[in-house]
Write an enzyme that holds these catalytic residues in place. Structure first.
Site, PDB file in Angstrom:
ATOM      1  N   PHE A   1     -13.034 -42.488  20.659  1.00  0.00           N
ATOM      2  CA  PHE A   1     -13.390 -41.102  20.361  1.00  0.00           C
ATOM      3  C   PHE A   1     -12.526 -40.546  19.239  1.00  0.00           C
ATOM      4  O   PHE A   1     -11.324 -40.812  19.180  1.00  0.00           O
ATOM      5  CB  PHE A   1     -13.169 -40.207  21.586  1.00  0.00           C
ATOM      6  CG  PHE A   1     -14.039 -40.512  22.766  1.00  0.00           C
ATOM      7  CD1 PHE A   1     -15.311 -39.968  22.870  1.00  0.00           C
ATOM      8  CD2 PHE A   1     -13.584 -41.339  23.786  1.00  0.00           C
ATOM      9  CE1 PHE A   1     -16.114 -40.242  23.970  1.00  0.00           C
ATOM     10  CE2 PHE A   1     -14.372 -41.619  24.891  1.00  0.00           C
ATOM     11  CZ  PHE A   1     -15.643 -41.070  24.987  1.00  0.00           C
ATOM     12  N   ASP A   2     -13.138 -39.748  18.378  1.00  0.00           N
ATOM     13  CA  ASP A   2     -12.377 -38.835  17.524  1.00  0.00           C
ATOM     14  C   ASP A   2     -11.823 -37.734  18.435  1.00  0.00           C
ATOM     15  O   ASP A   2     -12.234 -37.608  19.595  1.00  0.00           O
ATOM     16  CB  ASP A   2     -13.308 -38.262  16.452  1.00  0.00           C
ATOM     17  CG  ASP A   2     -12.684 -37.114  15.691  1.00  0.00           C
ATOM     18  OD1 ASP A   2     -11.587 -37.309  15.134  1.00  0.00           O
ATOM     19  OD2 ASP A   2     -13.277 -36.022  15.683  1.00  0.00           O
ATOM     20  N   PHE A   3     -10.890 -36.935  17.930  1.00  0.00           N
ATOM     21  CA  PHE A   3     -10.276 -35.894  18.765  1.00  0.00           C
ATOM     22  C   PHE A   3     -10.745 -34.495  18.380  1.00  0.00           C
ATOM     23  O   PHE A   3     -11.538 -33.885  19.078  1.00  0.00           O
ATOM     24  CB  PHE A   3      -8.756 -36.002  18.683  1.00  0.00           C
ATOM     25  CG  PHE A   3      -8.038 -35.155  19.692  1.00  0.00           C
ATOM     26  CD1 PHE A   3      -8.194 -35.392  21.042  1.00  0.00           C
ATOM     27  CD2 PHE A   3      -7.202 -34.120  19.288  1.00  0.00           C
ATOM     28  CE1 PHE A   3      -7.542 -34.607  21.989  1.00  0.00           C
ATOM     29  CE2 PHE A   3      -6.539 -33.336  20.217  1.00  0.00           C
ATOM     30  CZ  PHE A   3      -6.706 -33.585  21.574  1.00  0.00           C
TER      31      PHE A   3
ATOM     32  N   THR B   1     -14.498 -33.330  18.494  1.00  0.00           N
ATOM     33  CA  THR B   1     -15.254 -34.278  19.315  1.00  0.00           C
ATOM     34  C   THR B   1     -14.902 -34.108  20.786  1.00  0.00           C
ATOM     35  O   THR B   1     -15.761 -33.833  21.617  1.00  0.00           O
ATOM     36  CB  THR B   1     -14.986 -35.724  18.865  1.00  0.00           C
ATOM     37  OG1 THR B   1     -15.435 -35.889  17.510  1.00  0.00           O
ATOM     38  CG2 THR B   1     -15.716 -36.722  19.757  1.00  0.00           C
TER      39      THR B   1
END
EC number: 3.1.3.-
Length: 208
Positions: free
Chosen positions: A10-12, A15
């Site tokens: 995952f991006d942070f 997201t």
């Protein structure tokens, strides 16, 4: 593209964490402190890139500006919340035995403020080149011990998806209510919980 999914990266910002507006405000205030007025429409497309790259576009002392915006961001971090489905979705992935990681252009000092139940975290401080270079994803894949083809990458901007496509990961764009699309996305979902449907769909394809 039939396969068993063994991991999700995952991006942070934008997201998992609803923090883009706070990040934009932090940048605007940092630039203003150095006498530079940068419009929001120039900052927004750069959110997700390494901060130093954004700062370099507008000032001669980019490190000072970057550190100032990080300081503002940290002081106001309580206003940034995880999207509501993030915590239960991460728990379900763990229950299914699917490995998880975060790859972010955020600095480690910021990430340490959050208690996030993922297996691995790769920050901009852990690599020599940030997104859209594939290096952070390669590092995460190595930490997870899985091949790129068996990993999903979830992000909210193309900067997250471009390196995923280069590595032949499955790329997923999360919209969070925005009217957006991307040619770099294999799948587009409305919220983080929908990633479970993508995994189920790929499993069904694998069993045909």
């Amino acid at each position: 593209m039939a396969m068993q999914i063994k991991g999700v990266i995952f991006d942070f910002d934008g997201t998992l964490l609803d923090s883009v507006e706070l990040r934009i405000t932090a940048w605007k205030k940092a630039f203003q402190n150095f006498g530079v007025n940068v419009p929001e429409d120039l900052i927004r497309p750069m959110i997700g890139y390494p901060g130093i790259d954004l700062a370099k576009k507008f000032v001669k002392n980019p490190l000072d500006v970057e550190m100032l915006q990080e300081d503002y961001f940290l002081k106001n971090i309580e206003s940034a919340k995880f999207f509501q489905d993030v915590i239960p979705t991460l728990a379900e992935l763990r229950k299914r035995g699917i490995k998880t990681a975060v790859v972010t252009s955020t600095r480690r000092i910021v990430m340490q403020k959050f208690s996030l139940q993922v297996d691995h975290v790769v920050t901009i401080d852990d690599v020599s080149k940030g997104k859209p270079d594939p290096e952070p994803y390669l590092k995460a894949l190595k930490m997870m011990g899985i091949p790129a083809e068996e990993c999903i990458v979830v992000g909210d901007i193309e900067n997250d998806l471009i390196p995923a496509k280069k590595l032949r990961c499955i790329s997923v764009l999360v919209k969070h209510g925005r009217d957006i699309s991307s040619n770099y996305a294999d799948y587009e979902i409305e919220n983080i919980a929908d990633i479970l449907n993508v995994i189920d769909h790929l499993a069904e394809k694998n069993n045909r």
